[in-house]
Design a protein around this motif. Structure first.
Motif, short mmCIF file in Angstrom:
data_model
loop_
_atom_site.label_atom_id
_atom_site.label_comp_id
_atom_site.label_asym_id
_atom_site.label_seq_id
_atom_site.Cartn_x
_atom_site.Cartn_y
_atom_site.Cartn_z
N ARG A 1 -11.14 -4.35 -11.70
CA ARG A 1 -10.09 -5.03 -12.49
C ARG A 1 -10.55 -6.41 -12.95
O ARG A 1 -10.34 -6.79 -14.10
CB ARG A 1 -8.80 -5.15 -11.66
CG ARG A 1 -8.10 -3.84 -11.36
CD ARG A 1 -6.67 -4.07 -10.93
NE ARG A 1 -6.56 -4.87 -9.71
CZ ARG A 1 -6.55 -4.37 -8.47
NH1 ARG A 1 -6.64 -3.07 -8.29
NH2 ARG A 1 -6.42 -5.18 -7.43
N MET A 2 -11.17 -7.13 -12.03
CA MET A 2 -11.64 -8.47 -12.36
C MET A 2 -12.77 -8.41 -13.38
O MET A 2 -12.77 -9.15 -14.38
CB MET A 2 -12.11 -9.19 -11.09
CG MET A 2 -12.68 -10.58 -11.34
SD MET A 2 -11.51 -11.75 -12.07
CE MET A 2 -10.43 -12.04 -10.66
N ARG A 3 -13.75 -7.53 -13.15
CA ARG A 3 -14.95 -7.49 -14.00
C ARG A 3 -14.67 -6.91 -15.38
O ARG A 3 -15.19 -7.41 -16.39
CB ARG A 3 -16.04 -6.66 -13.31
CG ARG A 3 -17.36 -6.59 -14.08
CD ARG A 3 -18.42 -5.91 -13.25
NE ARG A 3 -18.13 -4.53 -13.00
CZ ARG A 3 -18.49 -3.52 -13.79
NH1 ARG A 3 -19.16 -3.76 -14.91
NH2 ARG A 3 -18.20 -2.27 -13.48
N LEU A 4 -13.86 -5.88 -15.47
CA LEU A 4 -13.69 -5.17 -16.73
C LEU A 4 -12.46 -5.58 -17.54
O LEU A 4 -12.45 -5.45 -18.76
CB LEU A 4 -13.62 -3.66 -16.45
CG LEU A 4 -14.85 -3.05 -15.78
CD1 LEU A 4 -14.59 -1.58 -15.45
CD2 LEU A 4 -16.08 -3.19 -16.68
N GLN B 1 -1.80 -6.65 -17.65
CA GLN B 1 -3.18 -6.17 -17.69
C GLN B 1 -3.62 -5.67 -16.31
O GLN B 1 -4.25 -4.63 -16.19
CB GLN B 1 -4.10 -7.30 -18.16
CG GLN B 1 -3.84 -7.76 -19.58
CD GLN B 1 -4.16 -6.68 -20.59
OE1 GLN B 1 -5.28 -6.20 -20.65
NE2 GLN B 1 -3.19 -6.31 -21.39
N THR B 2 -3.28 -6.45 -15.29
CA THR B 2 -3.63 -6.06 -13.93
C THR B 2 -2.89 -4.79 -13.53
O THR B 2 -3.47 -3.88 -12.91
CB THR B 2 -3.28 -7.19 -12.94
OG1 THR B 2 -3.95 -8.39 -13.34
CG2 THR B 2 -3.68 -6.83 -11.52
N GLU B 3 -1.64 -4.72 -13.89
CA GLU B 3 -0.84 -3.55 -13.55
C GLU B 3 -1.38 -2.29 -14.24
O GLU B 3 -1.43 -1.22 -13.64
CB GLU B 3 0.61 -3.78 -13.95
CG GLU B 3 1.30 -4.87 -13.12
CD GLU B 3 2.63 -5.28 -13.69
OE1 GLU B 3 3.00 -4.78 -14.77
OE2 GLU B 3 3.32 -6.12 -13.07
N ALA C 1 -2.97 0.98 -12.48
CA ALA C 1 -2.48 2.33 -12.79
C ALA C 1 -3.62 3.28 -13.12
O ALA C 1 -3.52 4.49 -12.92
CB ALA C 1 -1.50 2.26 -13.96
N LEU C 2 -4.72 2.71 -13.62
CA LEU C 2 -5.91 3.52 -13.93
C LEU C 2 -6.80 3.71 -12.70
O LEU C 2 -7.92 4.19 -12.82
CB LEU C 2 -6.70 2.85 -15.05
CG LEU C 2 -6.03 2.84 -16.43
CD1 LEU C 2 -6.82 1.99 -17.41
CD2 LEU C 2 -5.88 4.27 -16.96
N ASN C 3 -6.29 3.29 -11.54
CA ASN C 3 -6.99 3.46 -10.27
C ASN C 3 -8.28 2.65 -10.19
O ASN C 3 -9.25 3.06 -9.55
CB ASN C 3 -7.29 4.95 -10.02
CG ASN C 3 -7.50 5.24 -8.54
OD1 ASN C 3 -6.91 4.58 -7.68
ND2 ASN C 3 -8.32 6.23 -8.24
#
Length: 219
Positions: free
Chosen positions: A130-133, A116-118, A122-124
């Motif tokens: 990343r944490m919030r969404l 998920q993080t990766e 990748a979506l910049n």
């Protein structure tokens, strides 16, 4: 039956205090859990060390001792007054269970699949995005059952506030028992019933949270 009719109104006098301590303690425990849990994942070593110290101290010592420290020791040693025994009880319970729940927050965030993080990277997306969404919404779903269980534990912990003079359900139960020792079994049976009735909505909410968490987290 007559004894029950006489005891119930007296015990109910402490209902408001028990519920108010429960709600306030749970709110601040959740707050501490998220703050400490997120801080333990911080890249700042000082912040990680400080929150780690807090968590280990409050998990490794007795809630009763913490309660007595806040109410009796701290005002004497440091001259810090918490305002009332109500606040002392709320803060002690919140800090204690907040330490336990912070580990739930930390472990839930770490349990989110690295893919998920990766994908978010990748979506910049930024680290905050990343944490919030992506990560946090999935982690919260995993936290729900444990938070429900700890809320029930917080309810049980509220019974300790009678030791610092708060007039909760157990406080009135002790008063009735002290004036009529023969009624002690009945008094404490009714106290148990009161706590169980208060716990019922929390039990149902925890089961609902478990069903929500079972809907899965993206992998």
């Amino acid at each position: 039956m007559e004894a029950i009719i006489n005891i119930l109104p007296q015990l109910s006098q402490g209902l408001g205090v028990t519920i108010s301590v429960l709600l306030a303690s749970a709110f601040f425990a959740y707050l501490m859990a998220f703050v400490a849990g997120l801080c333990r994942l911080s890249s700042n070593k000082l912040l990680r060390g400080f929150t780690g110290f807090y968590v280990e101290v409050f998990r490794g010592t007795s809630l009763i001792v913490q309660l007595f420290w806040l109410y009796y020791a701290i005002p004497i040693l440091f001259g810090i007054q918490l305002g009332s025994n109500w606040w002392a009880g709320v803060i002690a319970i919140a800090l204690n269970y907040g330490a336990y729940m912070s580990e739930v927050v930390r472990s839930s965030i770490l349990a989110v699949a690295k893919g998920q993080t990766e994908a978010a990277t990748a979506l910049n997306m930024s680290r905050f995005q990343r944490m919030r969404l992506v990560i946090f919404p999935q982690a919260v779903r995993m936290m729900l059952p444990e938070f429900g269980n700890y809320t029930i534990q917080i309810l049980k912990g509220t019974s300790l506030v009678s030791l610092i003079g708060l007039t909760d359900i157990l406080y009135y139960g002790d008063i009735i028992r002290s004036t009529n020792y023969q009624q002690a079994p009945l008094v404490y049976l009714l106290v148990l019933v009161f706590y169980f009735i208060i716990a019922l909505p929390l039990i149902f909410a925890t089961r609902k949270a478990e069903s929500i968490s079972k809907k899965g987290v993206a992998s």
